[in-house]
Design an enzyme around this catalytic site. Structure first.
Site, PDB file in Angstrom:
ATOM      1  N   HIS A 174     -18.825  43.367  32.254  1.00 50.05           N
ATOM      2  CA  HIS A 174     -20.051  42.939  32.956  1.00 50.05           C
ATOM      3  C   HIS A 174     -19.928  41.457  33.324  1.00 50.05           C
ATOM      4  O   HIS A 174     -19.407  40.649  32.532  1.00 50.05           O
ATOM      5  CB  HIS A 174     -21.270  43.104  32.049  1.00 50.05           C
ATOM      6  CG  HIS A 174     -21.708  44.530  31.847  1.00 50.05           C
ATOM      7  ND1 HIS A 174     -21.162  45.601  32.497  1.00 50.05           N
ATOM      8  CD2 HIS A 174     -22.690  45.038  31.047  1.00 50.05           C
ATOM      9  CE1 HIS A 174     -21.770  46.717  32.100  1.00 50.05           C
ATOM     10  NE2 HIS A 174     -22.705  46.398  31.216  1.00 50.05           N
ATOM     11  N   CYS A 180     -25.971  45.049  26.577  1.00 50.47           N
ATOM     12  CA  CYS A 180     -24.622  44.514  26.824  1.00 50.47           C
ATOM     13  C   CYS A 180     -24.601  43.288  27.738  1.00 50.47           C
ATOM     14  O   CYS A 180     -23.625  42.544  27.750  1.00 50.47           O
ATOM     15  CB  CYS A 180     -23.733  45.615  27.385  1.00 50.47           C
ATOM     16  SG  CYS A 180     -24.585  46.709  28.504  1.00 50.47           S
TER      17      CYS A 180
HETATM   18  N1  LIG Z   1     -21.720  51.735  27.288  1.00 48.42           N
HETATM   19  C1  LIG Z   1     -22.108  50.490  27.095  1.00 48.42           C
HETATM   20  O1  LIG Z   1     -21.573  49.532  27.702  1.00 48.42           O
HETATM   21  C2  LIG Z   1     -23.200  50.177  26.120  1.00 48.42           C
HETATM   22  C3  LIG Z   1     -23.364  48.870  25.735  1.00 48.42           C
HETATM   23  C4  LIG Z   1     -24.400  48.541  24.842  1.00 48.42           C
HETATM   24  C5  LIG Z   1     -25.223  49.545  24.355  1.00 48.42           C
HETATM   25  N2  LIG Z   1     -25.032  50.830  24.748  1.00 48.42           N
HETATM   26  C6  LIG Z   1     -25.925  51.844  24.178  1.00 48.42           C
HETATM   27  O2  LIG Z   1     -25.177  52.561  23.169  1.00 48.42           O
HETATM   28  C7  LIG Z   1     -25.594  53.926  23.140  1.00 48.42           C
HETATM   29  C8  LIG Z   1     -24.358  54.808  23.380  1.00 48.42           C
HETATM   30  O3  LIG Z   1     -23.820  54.514  24.665  1.00 48.42           O
HETATM   31  P1  LIG Z   1     -22.399  55.077  25.163  1.00 48.42           P
HETATM   32  O4  LIG Z   1     -22.102  54.361  26.414  1.00 48.42           O
HETATM   33  O5  LIG Z   1     -21.416  55.078  24.047  1.00 48.42           O
HETATM   34  O6  LIG Z   1     -22.801  56.618  25.514  1.00 48.42           O
HETATM   35  P2  LIG Z   1     -21.854  57.870  25.795  1.00 48.42           P
HETATM   36  O7  LIG Z   1     -20.460  57.442  26.059  1.00 48.42           O
HETATM   37  O8  LIG Z   1     -22.553  58.681  26.816  1.00 48.42           O
HETATM   38  O9  LIG Z   1     -21.881  58.652  24.380  1.00 48.42           O
HETATM   39  C9  LIG Z   1     -23.050  59.302  23.940  1.00 48.42           C
HETATM   40  C10 LIG Z   1     -22.854  59.839  22.534  1.00 48.42           C
HETATM   41  O10 LIG Z   1     -24.071  60.509  22.155  1.00 48.42           O
HETATM   42  C11 LIG Z   1     -23.730  61.777  21.609  1.00 48.42           C
HETATM   43  N3  LIG Z   1     -24.805  62.755  21.783  1.00 48.42           N
HETATM   44  C12 LIG Z   1     -25.272  63.288  22.954  1.00 48.42           C
HETATM   45  N4  LIG Z   1     -26.243  64.200  22.691  1.00 48.42           N
HETATM   46  C13 LIG Z   1     -26.413  64.213  21.342  1.00 48.42           C
HETATM   47  C14 LIG Z   1     -27.225  64.968  20.450  1.00 48.42           C
HETATM   48  N5  LIG Z   1     -28.077  65.891  20.895  1.00 48.42           N
HETATM   49  N6  LIG Z   1     -27.116  64.720  19.117  1.00 48.42           N
HETATM   50  C15 LIG Z   1     -26.243  63.815  18.635  1.00 48.42           C
HETATM   51  N7  LIG Z   1     -25.403  63.105  19.429  1.00 48.42           N
HETATM   52  C16 LIG Z   1     -25.493  63.297  20.760  1.00 48.42           C
HETATM   53  C17 LIG Z   1     -22.497  62.192  22.386  1.00 48.42           C
HETATM   54  O11 LIG Z   1     -21.840  63.235  21.687  1.00 48.42           O
HETATM   55  P3  LIG Z   1     -21.053  64.434  22.443  1.00 48.42           P
HETATM   56  O12 LIG Z   1     -19.696  63.868  22.823  1.00 48.42           O
HETATM   57  O13 LIG Z   1     -20.950  65.488  21.411  1.00 48.42           O
HETATM   58  O14 LIG Z   1     -21.891  64.829  23.636  1.00 48.42           O
HETATM   59  C18 LIG Z   1     -21.734  60.864  22.411  1.00 48.42           C
HETATM   60  O15 LIG Z   1     -21.052  60.686  21.183  1.00 48.42           O
HETATM   61  C19 LIG Z   1     -26.697  54.057  24.204  1.00 48.42           C
HETATM   62  O16 LIG Z   1     -27.950  53.854  23.611  1.00 48.42           O
HETATM   63  C20 LIG Z   1     -26.387  52.908  25.152  1.00 48.42           C
HETATM   64  O17 LIG Z   1     -27.514  52.485  25.876  1.00 48.42           O
HETATM   65  C21 LIG Z   1     -24.028  51.182  25.592  1.00 48.42           C
END
Ligand SMILES: NC(=O)c1ccc[n+]([C@@H]2O[C@H](COP(=O)([O-])OP(=O)(O)OC[C@H]3O[C@@H](n4cnc5c(N)ncnc54)[C@H](OP(=O)(O)O)[C@@H]3O)[C@@H](O)[C@H]2O)c1
Length: 347
Positions: free
Chosen positions: A238, A124
């Site tokens: 950010h 990001c």
């Molecule tokens: N946040 C940012 O600004 C950002 C920016 C760029 C890239 N990213 C990347 O994008 C990805 C997601 O980030 P996020 O911020 O959206 O994370 P998040 O809000 O913590 O969401 C995580 C997701 O993963 C799912 N999950 C957890 N355990 C799992 C399992 N065992 N099997 C299948 N699904 C599972 C969760 O489902 P449940 O609700 O069922 O637990 C939820 O839908 C990461 O790799 C992160 O590094 C994030």
């Protein structure tokens, strides 16, 4: 057209849930997360399936999948989605530096998508930085970059964001000017080093992403780039301070000439002048699908027109994640909404 969103209940997944119907109206959306559940989002209820259902023999094939899971779960599900025939955009760190997988910022290196069936979405902080640097790199060559980041808590995911919001409201309610109610190691009311995964060289995982991903996207494997990352107590948006040295062709360049280049850059919203008017982390949430660039001024250590300081900011959930993913996928499946179309993708 069938579109899967893995991690649909997470912060990035929910943004994809908003954007996908704008880009591909009428597509069937199949949502996955850790378990079967109902997701209430934006006044609607969605059925979400456990992602392990994709491993069943009778799992449905489809066209496009966005994977917004952590690294380990991306590594588990991306190969399965490819085997089921999906084209995949992965948002985790897992494939970003794999030489066989294009790492793409829409508006910078779209052609890298070519005939790939898996594309990695950069970090990001990398996406907005690359959008600001690319037009200057193309024109003059960027010879050196130093970046200092001030990153929002939502970059860590939904659970840390909710914890931060709760701890902030309790801590600020205490009305103590020193903030004694805040935990000195936690995010609320605090600025902390983004130092997870620090290696023997002293670089944290976040700093490594910014450095190595920028080199790959700009096609500048040897670019000297230094980064120092921090988290600040902001929910979304950010912010990055950038010091850069341009190639010899930039000798005598003026701020007005650089601003003219940035004004024409894809997905960049320029805040003209050195004061940074209109440039803030909150402003990112008003211009969610653009990189905000401004505070351009000559680095006082150089009078020749080659060394410059500027600030870049972007909504980490949209421009830094979901929007770029949708624009990249629009190379494969043209987006109905022109705002979600990458350059070169036409309907
Ligand atoms: N946040 C940012 O600004 C950002 C920016 C760029 C890239 N990213 C990347 O994008 C990805 C997601 O980030 P996020 O911020 O959206 O994370 P998040 O809000 O913590 O969401 C995580 C997701 O993963 C799912 N999950 C957890 N355990 C799992 C399992 N065992 N099997 C299948 N699904 C599972 C969760 O489902 P449940 O609700 O069922 O637990 C939820 O839908 C990461 O790799 C992160 O590094 C994030």
């Amino acid at each position: 057209m069938r579109i899967c969103i893995l991690g649909a209940t997470g912060l990035v997944g929910r943004e994809l849930l908003d954007l996908a119907p704008r880009a591909w109206p009428g597509a069937e959306l199949a949502l996955f997360a850790s378990r079967d559940q109902a997701l209430d989002h934006d006044g609607r209820r969605y059925e979400v399936e456990a992602a392990c259902a994709l491993e069943a023999e009778q799992a449905a094939p489809g066209e496009l999948a966005f994977v917004a899971l952590d690294d380990a779960h991306s590594a588990r599900y991306v190969p399965r989605l490819l085997a089921l025939g999906y084209r995949v955009i992965d948002k985790s760190n897992t494939y970003r530096l794999d030489p066989a997988v294009p790492l793409v910022v829409a508006g910078v290196n779209d052609a890298a998508v070519a005939s790939a069936r898996l594309v990695a979405n950069p970090n990001c902080t990398t996406i907005p930085l690359a959008l600001a640097l690319a037009p200057l790199h193309r024109r003059f060559g960027v010879e050196e970059v130093t970046v200092s980041t001030y990153q929002a808590i939502s970059g860590a995911g939904l659970a840390p964001l909710d914890e931060f919001l709760q701890a902030s409201s309790a801590g600020y309610a205490a009305g103590d000017r020193l903030g004694a109610a805040f935990d000195p190691a936690a995010y609320a009311g605090n600025t902390v080093p983004h130092s997870g995964g620090t290696d023997d060289s002293g670089l944290s995982a976040e700093e490594r992403k910014l450095i190595f991903e920028s080199r790959k996207i700009l096609g500048a494997a040897a670019l000297p780039i230094a980064a120092q990352c921090a988290r600040v107590p902001v929910a979304v948006g950010h912010y990055e301070h950038v010091w850069l040295t341009l190639g010899a062709g930039a000798l005598g360049l003026t701020a007005a000439e650089i601003e003219a280049i940035l004004r024409g850059a894809a997905f960049v919203r320029l805040s003209a002048g050195a004061s940074g008017a209109g440039l803030s982390a909150r402003a990112c949430v008003e211009h969610r699908d653009e990189a905000l660039v401004g505070r351009l001024r000559a680095d006082p250590r150089d009078g020749g027109g080659r060394r410059w300081c500027l600030t870049v900011a972007a909504d980490n959930l949209r421009m830094g994640a979901a929007t770029n993913a949708v624009r990249v996928a629009s190379r494969w499946f043209p987006s109905w909404d022109p705002a979600l179309r990458g350059p070169g993708a036409s309907i």
